[in-house]
Write a protein that holds these residues in place. Structure first.
Motif, short mmCIF file in Angstrom:
data_model
loop_
_atom_site.label_atom_id
_atom_site.label_comp_id
_atom_site.label_asym_id
_atom_site.label_seq_id
_atom_site.Cartn_x
_atom_site.Cartn_y
_atom_site.Cartn_z
N UNK A 169 -31.22 -15.24 -0.94
CA UNK A 169 -31.20 -16.40 -0.04
C UNK A 169 -30.99 -17.70 -0.80
N UNK A 170 -31.63 -17.81 -1.96
CA UNK A 170 -31.44 -19.01 -2.78
C UNK A 170 -30.00 -19.14 -3.25
N UNK A 171 -29.39 -18.04 -3.63
CA UNK A 171 -28.02 -18.07 -4.14
C UNK A 171 -27.00 -18.30 -3.01
N UNK A 172 -27.25 -17.66 -1.87
CA UNK A 172 -26.23 -17.63 -0.81
C UNK A 172 -26.35 -18.76 0.22
N UNK A 173 -27.44 -19.50 0.24
CA UNK A 173 -27.58 -20.56 1.24
C UNK A 173 -26.46 -21.57 1.07
N UNK A 174 -25.92 -21.97 2.18
CA UNK A 174 -24.80 -22.92 2.15
C UNK A 174 -24.77 -23.62 3.50
#
Length: 178
Positions: A169-174
């Motif tokens: 979630x941290x990497x993919x949040x946009x």
């Protein structure tokens, strides 16, 4: 493909990888029943969990890209990752409940013998070894209860998946427009 199908697909793939890994990798550390390499088994087991649960990252990414036009909040990414983890964890538990008694029926006694030999080699007193062995026997007896076994098995996989869902979630949040 709608969002539920994406999450189900990646959860099922993750669960299948976990179960298949038992059949693929168990021969590595169980090849000699008298001298099982329990440390290698633990290492391979957790490495398999991480590989299998990488489907969380790919599932959330697929959901973000296909259903959300490339945008997703941390909360939505985490919750969708959590759904994938829950599906994979349930498959892991059900698979273990079938695999363990049918393919590893002697595991408890072999593990206890291994641990006892390790404690003796470490020079622990007979009293300490006997006490630890009684505790292990009580745990193994408790583990025979299918509800306890299911709960313990779930607690083995779920925290690993929770961490992977968080990282994904941290990497993919946009956010849109950012």
């Amino acid at each position: 493909m709608n969002d539920k199908k994406i999450l189900l697909k990646y959860g099922l793939i993750g669960g299948a990888i976990l179960v298949i890994s038992w059949f693929l990798f168990s021969p590595l550390w169980m090849s000699d029943p008298e001298n099982m390499d329990f440390d290698l088994g633990e290492l391979v087991g957790y490495a398999s969990m991480i590989v299998a649960l990488s489907t969380v990252f790919f599932g959330v990414k697929a959901y973000r890209d296909k259903q959300r036009n490339g945008f997703i909040s941390f909360k939505d990414a985490f919750l969708n990752g959590l759904i994938i983890v829950l599906i994979a964890s349930i498959i892991y538990v059900v698979g273990w409940m079938i695999y363990y008694p049918n393919f590893m029926p002697d595991f408890p006694s072999q593990y206890m013998n291994h641990e006892e030999a390790k404690m003796v080699a470490e020079g622990l007193s007979k009293e300490v070894v006997d006490q630890k062995m009684e505790e292990m026997k009580a745990f193994m007896d408790m583990y025979d209860n299918p509800f306890i076994m299911a709960g313990m098995t779930f607690l083995e996989i779920f925290p690993v998946g929770l961490v992977i869902a968080l990282i994904s979630a941290l990497i993919l949040k946009k956010k849109s427009g950012v």
